[in-house]
Write an enzyme that holds these catalytic residues in place. Structure first.
Site, short mmCIF file in Angstrom:
data_model
loop_
_atom_site.label_atom_id
_atom_site.label_comp_id
_atom_site.label_asym_id
_atom_site.label_seq_id
_atom_site.Cartn_x
_atom_site.Cartn_y
_atom_site.Cartn_z
N GLY A 155 0.83 -1.21 0.00
CA GLY A 155 0.00 0.00 0.00
C GLY A 155 0.86 1.25 0.00
O GLY A 155 1.88 1.30 0.67
N ARG A 179 0.74 -4.86 -5.82
CA ARG A 179 0.93 -6.14 -5.16
C ARG A 179 1.17 -7.16 -6.27
O ARG A 179 0.56 -7.06 -7.33
CB ARG A 179 -0.28 -6.47 -4.28
CG ARG A 179 -0.40 -5.44 -3.15
CD ARG A 179 -1.33 -5.83 -2.05
NE ARG A 179 -1.05 -5.05 -0.85
CZ ARG A 179 -1.76 -3.99 -0.44
NH1 ARG A 179 -2.79 -3.58 -1.14
NH2 ARG A 179 -1.43 -3.35 0.66
N ASP A 200 5.61 -5.33 5.81
CA ASP A 200 6.11 -6.67 6.13
C ASP A 200 6.17 -7.59 4.90
O ASP A 200 7.15 -8.32 4.72
CB ASP A 200 5.15 -7.35 7.12
CG ASP A 200 5.49 -6.97 8.55
OD1 ASP A 200 6.47 -6.25 8.76
OD2 ASP A 200 4.76 -7.42 9.46
N THR A 234 4.35 2.33 5.64
CA THR A 234 2.94 1.91 5.77
C THR A 234 2.24 2.82 6.76
O THR A 234 2.81 3.18 7.79
CB THR A 234 2.79 0.44 6.22
OG1 THR A 234 1.41 0.21 6.58
CG2 THR A 234 3.65 0.09 7.42
N ASP A 259 -0.04 1.88 8.60
CA ASP A 259 -0.62 1.07 9.67
C ASP A 259 0.21 1.01 10.96
O ASP A 259 -0.32 0.57 12.00
CB ASP A 259 -0.85 -0.37 9.19
CG ASP A 259 -1.77 -0.46 7.98
OD1 ASP A 259 -2.59 0.46 7.79
OD2 ASP A 259 -1.66 -1.44 7.21
N ASP A 268 2.29 -1.10 11.72
CA ASP A 268 2.22 -2.49 12.20
C ASP A 268 3.50 -3.27 11.97
O ASP A 268 3.46 -4.49 11.82
CB ASP A 268 1.02 -3.20 11.55
CG ASP A 268 1.14 -3.24 10.04
OD1 ASP A 268 2.00 -2.54 9.47
OD2 ASP A 268 0.38 -3.99 9.40
N ARG A 297 -5.61 -2.26 8.71
CA ARG A 297 -5.61 -3.71 8.49
C ARG A 297 -5.92 -4.44 9.79
O ARG A 297 -6.94 -4.16 10.39
CB ARG A 297 -4.27 -4.16 7.90
CG ARG A 297 -4.39 -5.44 7.09
CD ARG A 297 -3.04 -5.90 6.60
NE ARG A 297 -2.46 -5.03 5.61
CZ ARG A 297 -2.44 -5.27 4.30
NH1 ARG A 297 -3.00 -6.36 3.84
NH2 ARG A 297 -1.89 -4.44 3.46
P1 ADP Z 1 3.03 -4.73 2.53
O1 ADP Z 1 4.42 -4.69 2.01
O2 ADP Z 1 2.41 -3.37 2.68
O3 ADP Z 1 2.91 -5.60 3.77
P2 ADP Z 1 1.85 -6.90 0.95
O4 ADP Z 1 1.75 -7.83 2.10
O5 ADP Z 1 0.72 -6.84 -0.01
O6 ADP Z 1 2.10 -5.38 1.41
O7 ADP Z 1 3.19 -7.29 0.16
C1 ADP Z 1 3.60 -6.54 -0.96
C2 ADP Z 1 4.21 -7.45 -2.00
O8 ADP Z 1 5.39 -8.09 -1.46
C3 ADP Z 1 3.34 -8.61 -2.45
O9 ADP Z 1 2.41 -8.26 -3.45
C4 ADP Z 1 4.37 -9.57 -3.01
O10 ADP Z 1 4.79 -9.19 -4.31
C5 ADP Z 1 5.55 -9.38 -2.05
N1 ADP Z 1 5.50 -10.42 -1.03
C6 ADP Z 1 4.67 -10.53 0.02
N2 ADP Z 1 4.89 -11.67 0.71
C7 ADP Z 1 5.89 -12.31 0.07
C8 ADP Z 1 6.59 -13.55 0.25
N3 ADP Z 1 6.28 -14.37 1.26
N4 ADP Z 1 7.56 -13.87 -0.61
C9 ADP Z 1 7.88 -13.06 -1.63
N5 ADP Z 1 7.27 -11.88 -1.89
C10 ADP Z 1 6.29 -11.51 -1.05
O1 F6P Z 2 -1.61 -1.24 4.60
C1 F6P Z 2 -2.27 -0.04 4.30
C2 F6P Z 2 -3.75 -0.31 4.05
O2 F6P Z 2 -4.37 0.91 3.69
C3 F6P Z 2 -4.49 -0.97 5.21
O3 F6P Z 2 -4.81 -0.05 6.23
C4 F6P Z 2 -5.67 -1.56 4.47
O4 F6P Z 2 -6.18 -2.68 5.18
C5 F6P Z 2 -5.07 -1.99 3.17
O5 F6P Z 2 -3.90 -1.22 2.98
C6 F6P Z 2 -5.97 -1.82 1.98
O6 F6P Z 2 -5.31 -2.36 0.88
P1 F6P Z 2 -5.75 -2.14 -0.63
O7 F6P Z 2 -5.04 -0.91 -1.12
O8 F6P Z 2 -5.23 -3.36 -1.32
O9 F6P Z 2 -7.22 -2.02 -0.66
#
Ligand code: ADP
Ligand code: F6P
Length: 324
Positions: free
Chosen positions: A15, A76, A107, A129, A131, A133, A175
């Site tokens: 995000g 993503r 994360d 982020t 969040d 978190d 989230r």
């Molecule tokens: P954030 O980084 O905000 O936590 P996401 O959890 O959606 O957001 O992760 C962002 C991107 O990081 C994912 O769309 C994916 O491309 C990559 N990613 C997430 N988890 C993994 C994983 N276990 N291994 C490799 N790439 C990952």
């Molecule tokens: O991680 C940031 C955030 O805005 C969260 O607060 C929310 O749950 C999520 O992203 C929404 O994700 P998306 O942009 O995929 O709807």
């Protein structure tokens, strides 16, 4: 042996968050000032796999420090979660001469960064982020802007709530984390604050509270509800039916992710972006930048992902005390 870095890549992932642009600017300018080349990778790991890679000069990051969103775009990417996708990503980095990579995100993005590190691309994560978190850091880029945006919005809802003598449920993002809700709940003087970490969603207690407050002469009743609890619209209907007090739900949504970053977000993003480049230059890899105990620090990605953090008990107690 330390690898001599020549070219650093930078991407934003997950995000978007206000302040990501300030972090990109800091990465680009620090790297160039230290004699490196910089490549910007568009749309997160998606752009990496699609080779949407551009050369970046200091002027390319002019006039962005004050802007929300991310000039590189974000996405993503499911394919990057597969070993084949990660292998392809590492090969594309090598093809473009990218021997160090800064990943600005949350994360999930660090998990991806860890995989690239294991495949020989020196990688550092920067916490971006709204969040808050991420357990290894007291601060994440975007949180300060998001809470100020949400706080101002809740103030506005409160004005109309008072005029109409209504109860208002305002749902904020986060989230599965309740940090935005806790901060706004305290800063907006909410009567109820609902946090997923506390499993404190007790509808009968809220209904009793709404009725008691009205008896005490309060003309408004503000409930700040975290996204992790959700269901604000149906909650509003049930509270109205049980109390006879008009109740409205407002879901703030994506406005919390946009807007010009606050001074604090610009400042932390600038230092964290520069710090990420400097630890790459020290030969570090598989690291995440954080801010803890008043200092900028870095942790091993796996160690950081295994850390836990939660809502501070005392702050939560104060939030409840102040809502009477
Ligand atoms: P954030 O980084 O905000 O936590 P996401 O959890 O959606 O957001 O992760 C962002 C991107 O990081 C994912 O769309 C994916 O491309 C990559 N990613 C997430 N988890 C993994 C994983 N276990 N291994 C490799 N790439 C990952
Ligand atoms: O991680 C940031 C955030 O805005 C969260 O607060 C929310 O749950 C999520 O992203 C929404 O994700 P998306 O942009 O995929 O709807």
């Amino acid at each position: 042996m330390e690898k001599q870095l020549k070219t650093i890549g930078v991407l934003t992932s997950g995000g978007d968050a206000p302040g990501m642009n300030a972090a990109i600017r800091a990465v680009v300018r620090t790297a160039i000032a230290r004699g490196l080349k910089v490549k910007g990778i568009k749309k997160g790991y998606n752009g990496l796999l699609n080779e949407e890679i551009i050369d970046m000069q200091p002027k390319d990051v002019s006039d962005i420090i004050q802007r929300g969103g991310t000039i590189l775009g974000t996405a993503r990417c499911l394919e990057f979660k597969t070993p084949e996708g990660q292998q392809k990503g590492a090969e594309i980095c090598r093809k473009h001469g990218i021997d160090g990579l800064v990943v600005i995100g949350g994360d999930g993005s660090y998990r991806g960064a860890g995989k690239l590190s294991a495949l020989g691309i020196n990688t550092v994560g920067v916490p971006g982020t709204i969040d808050l978190d991420i357990a290894c850091t007291d601060y994440t880029i975007g949180f300060d802007t998001a809470i100020n945006t949400a706080m101002e919005a809740i103030d506005k809802v409160r004005d109309t709530s008072t005029s109409h003598e209504r109860c208002s449920i305002i749902e904020v993002m986060g989230r599965n984390a309740g940090y935005i809700a806790l901060w706004c709940g305290i800063a907006n003087g909410a009567e109820d604050i609902l946090l997923p970490e506390k499993y404190d969603y007790n509808e009968q207690a809220i209904i009793n509270n709404v009725i008691d407050n009205r008896k005490k002469g309060k003309t408004h009743h503000i409930i700040v509800n975290a996204e992790g609890i959700g269901h604000s619209t149906s909650m509003a209907r049930r509270i109205e039916a049980a109390t006879g007090i008009e109740t409205r739900a407002t879901i703030l949504g994506y406005m919390q992710r946009g807007g010009n970053p606050t001074c604090k977000d610009r400042y932390y993003a600038s230092i964290m972006g520069a710090y990420a480049v400097d630890i790459l230059l020290q030969g570090k890899t598989n690291r995440v930048v954080g801010y803890r105990g008043g200092e900028f620090v870095d942790f091993d990605i796996e160690e950081a992902l295994n850390m836990q953090k939660g809502i501070d008990e005392y702050q939560y107690e104060v939030a409840k005390l102040l809502s009477i």
